[in-house]
Structures are given as structure tokens and as C-alpha cells.
Design an enzyme around this catalytic site. Sequence first.
Site, PDB file in Angstrom:
ATOM      1  N   LYS A  82       6.491 -33.800  -3.624  1.00  0.00           N
ATOM      2  CA  LYS A  82       7.374 -32.930  -4.402  1.00  0.00           C
ATOM      3  C   LYS A  82       8.827 -33.442  -4.465  1.00  0.00           C
ATOM      4  O   LYS A  82       9.091 -34.392  -5.189  1.00  0.00           O
ATOM      5  CB  LYS A  82       7.273 -31.487  -3.893  1.00  0.00           C
ATOM      6  CG  LYS A  82       5.919 -30.857  -4.260  1.00  0.00           C
ATOM      7  CD  LYS A  82       5.929 -29.342  -4.277  1.00  0.00           C
ATOM      8  CE  LYS A  82       4.662 -28.808  -4.940  1.00  0.00           C
ATOM      9  NZ  LYS A  82       3.731 -28.170  -4.028  1.00  0.00           N
ATOM     10  N   ASP A 107       2.295 -30.186   6.881  1.00  0.00           N
ATOM     11  CA  ASP A 107       2.333 -30.395   5.436  1.00  0.00           C
ATOM     12  C   ASP A 107       3.705 -29.923   4.970  1.00  0.00           C
ATOM     13  O   ASP A 107       3.943 -28.725   4.827  1.00  0.00           O
ATOM     14  CB  ASP A 107       1.207 -29.593   4.775  1.00  0.00           C
ATOM     15  CG  ASP A 107       1.257 -29.697   3.254  1.00  0.00           C
ATOM     16  OD1 ASP A 107       2.241 -30.253   2.715  1.00  0.00           O
ATOM     17  OD2 ASP A 107       0.314 -29.206   2.613  1.00  0.00           O
ATOM     18  N   PHE A 150      -1.884 -23.914   1.751  1.00  0.00           N
ATOM     19  CA  PHE A 150      -2.191 -24.717   0.557  1.00  0.00           C
ATOM     20  C   PHE A 150      -1.882 -26.172   0.854  1.00  0.00           C
ATOM     21  O   PHE A 150      -0.786 -26.489   1.322  1.00  0.00           O
ATOM     22  CB  PHE A 150      -1.370 -24.253  -0.652  1.00  0.00           C
ATOM     23  CG  PHE A 150      -1.739 -24.999  -1.899  1.00  0.00           C
ATOM     24  CD1 PHE A 150      -2.868 -24.663  -2.633  1.00  0.00           C
ATOM     25  CD2 PHE A 150      -0.966 -26.072  -2.347  1.00  0.00           C
ATOM     26  CE1 PHE A 150      -3.228 -25.375  -3.772  1.00  0.00           C
ATOM     27  CE2 PHE A 150      -1.314 -26.787  -3.489  1.00  0.00           C
ATOM     28  CZ  PHE A 150      -2.446 -26.433  -4.200  1.00  0.00           C
TER      29      PHE A 150
HETATM   30  C1  LIG Z   1       2.280 -28.556  -3.939  1.00  0.00           C
HETATM   31  C2  LIG Z   1       1.709 -28.683  -2.584  1.00  0.00           C
HETATM   32  C3  LIG Z   1       0.672 -29.582  -2.309  1.00  0.00           C
HETATM   33  C4  LIG Z   1      -0.025 -30.384  -3.387  1.00  0.00           C
HETATM   34  O1  LIG Z   1       0.814 -31.344  -3.952  1.00  0.00           O
HETATM   35  P1  LIG Z   1       0.336 -32.091  -5.295  1.00  0.00           P
HETATM   36  O2  LIG Z   1       1.432 -33.067  -5.557  1.00  0.00           O
HETATM   37  O3  LIG Z   1       0.165 -31.046  -6.338  1.00  0.00           O
HETATM   38  O4  LIG Z   1      -0.945 -32.758  -4.989  1.00  0.00           O
HETATM   39  C5  LIG Z   1       0.248 -29.693  -1.002  1.00  0.00           C
HETATM   40  N1  LIG Z   1       0.795 -28.958  -0.030  1.00  0.00           N
HETATM   41  C6  LIG Z   1       1.792 -28.089  -0.250  1.00  0.00           C
HETATM   42  C7  LIG Z   1       2.379 -27.323   0.888  1.00  0.00           C
HETATM   43  C8  LIG Z   1       2.275 -27.907  -1.540  1.00  0.00           C
HETATM   44  O5  LIG Z   1       3.238 -27.012  -1.778  1.00  0.00           O
END
Ligand SMILES: *Cc1c(COP(=O)(O)O)cnc(C)c1O
Length: 405
Positions: free
Chosen positions: A254, A225, A140
Site C-alpha cells: 500500500k 501484516d 484481512f
Molecule cells: C489491503 C490489504 C492487504 C492486501 O493488499 P493487496 O495489495 O490488495 O494485495 C493485505 N493486508 C492488509 C492488512 C490490507 O489492508
Amino acid sequence: MTMEHKVERKLFDEVMVPCYNPMPMIPDHGKGSRIWDQEGREYIDFAGGIAVSCLGHCHPVMVDALTEQAQKLWHLSNVMTNAPALRLAKRLTELSFADRVFYANSGAEANEAALKLARRWAKEEHGEHKSEIIAFTKGFHGRTFFTVTVGGQPAYSDGFGPKPGDVTHLPYNDIAALADHISERTCAVMMEPLQGEGGIVPPEPGFLQAVRELCDKHNALLIFDEVQTGNGRTGTFYAYQESGVEPDILATAKSLGGGIPIGAMLTTERLAAHMKPGVHGSTYGGNPLACAVAEAVVNEVTKPDVLDGVMEREQWFRDGLEAINDKYGIFSEVRGKGLLLGAALNQDWEGRARDILVAAGEEGLLVLVAGPNVVRFTPSLVITKADIEEGMARLERAIAKVVAG
Ligand SMILES: *Cc1c(COP(=O)(O)O)cnc(C)c1O
């Protein structure tokens, strides 16, 4: 709470785009790892706003940084720079492999910048043919069209017409599949060093090292990521630091802001040189208000007792979940690292993670799911032992209810 400030949950269904289905209760305020709803009912927060509220709610260092900066300067645009943005960038380079920082406002935007930088680098250094992005199923990376396409969940990326091209998905933890597929055409491999949304899936020993070696062999960039894993969540500032495998580009968001919207892309001097003036940008990225709060959050999270405390709290969570499982036998395993944990349901309880989330809410406990079979916990990194124990007691009552039908 006064009558005129209260809202009803049904207003959501009248005025909001229905892409979420929030719980019936409406939170009003929070302190530490507790939240109170409009009726004054109290909840223990094991969700932490999905790995965002790393210091809990309204931590004094965040409130102080916010209120101080709120009286000075909120926004400038990138026509000017500002002290909080530069101080935070300096700190992030000291704390990681990176030499350079690009600010965004979310995880998706940080990843979007990472992908655009990788494509730009490949085109300028190697030519148009080197455009393939390899990512992993169940990964994700956010909801912009490029990042959601790179994410490995078709349910999120399909149904919007033609997608950004040249993206390949391979199974996570399958070194042979990557070795078979990767080539000189590969521009970058994008991955989470521990998959979050996809079900709390840790890398198998040697997987990250093997990906790094294959990237090096084929002149491809490695993008981590760390939007969910970063900023202390797994017990080191970034999760990659435990593995000894360094990426070329890292996306963070986050927990970086502890609740204020901010994201950043971190990279090396060599790669950053490809983002010359005008190549990429953001109106709010690097605004002094968000950066001042993030700076305070980073300074707090990197205190040794906070990072060490994450491992201690992981053990308290694991002990609590194991004790529940000894009684009810519904988990096949508890996996993850630090305070990014998932309790996977066994075959008998397949598909019931959301029922547990709902039952927990009724008992005054906020948890998350990661797919239909995993109950996910991403609490504050400084949640107290008392809150964990009380939360576990509530979780046990919720699970007892679900088991009793
Ligand atoms: C939550 C998340 C995202 C997206 O972040 P947003 O601030 O919602 O755009 C991308 N990558 C990972 C691994 C995530 O957990």
C-alpha cells in the site's frame, strides 16, 4: 478532456469482470488530496486509494522519481539486480527490525511470501508437524487463496473449493483464547497490529506483548501484516514501533509505493536463510521502476515533519468528526490511530456506512467503509488543513442528507 478519451460508466458493466461496483463518476486526474472527474467535477480525497496514496496524487517527488527512472530502465527480471531495489532494501532494513527484504507487487503477495517462509522455516527447523497458522477473525491479509484463507472473513474465502489447510481463527484481543489454543504445533501467528478492513479495531493494551510472549513460549513466529498500517500511517514508520513488540516477519505494501504497485516482506537474517535460490520468486518483484518510486516515497514519508504531521492531522480529523457528531449524534466512537481512522455508527444508524459513502460522493467527498458500520478515513499523510476542513464541511452536508432521509 477530449470526447474520444471519455468513457462511460456503463462500459464497466459490459467489459469488466463484475467483482467490483464502482461509483458512477470516473476520475480523470488528481493533485494532492483533490481529484477531478471526466466532467471536471472536483472531489476531496479522504480515501487515499485505501491507504495507498500517502503523499496524495502526483506528488512532485513521486513524479520526478518515476519520470527519471522511466527514461533509464523499467524491468529486468530477477536474473539481475538493480540499484533502486538495493537502495530501497537498505533503507527498509535501517528503518525496521529487519535484516532482509523480499520484493513482491502487492500486499497479498508480501503476505503469501511471509506465510510460505514461516512454513518453510518450521518444516526445516522443527519438522512437518509444526504447520498450524493462527490468525484472527475479521483479519484481512489479501486475496490469494492462502492469504484469503488466513484472513478471518469466510465471506471472502468460501466458495472456491478445498482451502490450504491447518489455519485456525481466534478472536482478536482475546489473550486467553490464544493461550488456550497455541501449541508446539503452531508455526506462526499472523495478525494486523491494528485491524483495518475488519472495522478499524485497535489492539487492546498488552495484547501485542502477550501474543509475542506466547509465540516465544511455543517457538512460533509472529508475522505482522502492516500492509495498511505501515509507512507512516499511524505516526511511526511501522505501527509495531510504537508498541515495542517486534515481529519476526513483516509484510508491507500500500503506502510503500504511494500509488505504484509494490510490496515487500521484511525479515531477519536467520529466517531469510530458509529462502534459498529457487524456493520463491516473482517476475516483477524488485523491478527498478517501482523501487525507484518507493525509495522516493519512503525518503519523503520518513521526514520528521511528515511523521509528526500525521498526529496533528489525526487531531484535526477527530475534532471535525466530533463536531459533526455533536450535531447529528450518529457515531458511537472514532477509533484508530494516525490517519487510519474509523467512525463507528451507533445502533440507530447500524448498517448505514455505505449510505454515507454514497452521500459523501454526491457532495464531492471520497470516503471509505470498513464493514457495514464504520466510515473509514485513510487520506494522504500530507493532506492540508484546508482540505480537511472543506472535506468535513462536505461530510457534514452528506450526513445531514442521510439523517433527513
Ligand atoms: C489491503 C490489504 C492487504 C492486501 O493488499 P493487496 O495489495 O490488495 O494485495 C493485505 N493486508 C492488509 C492488512 C490490507 O489492508
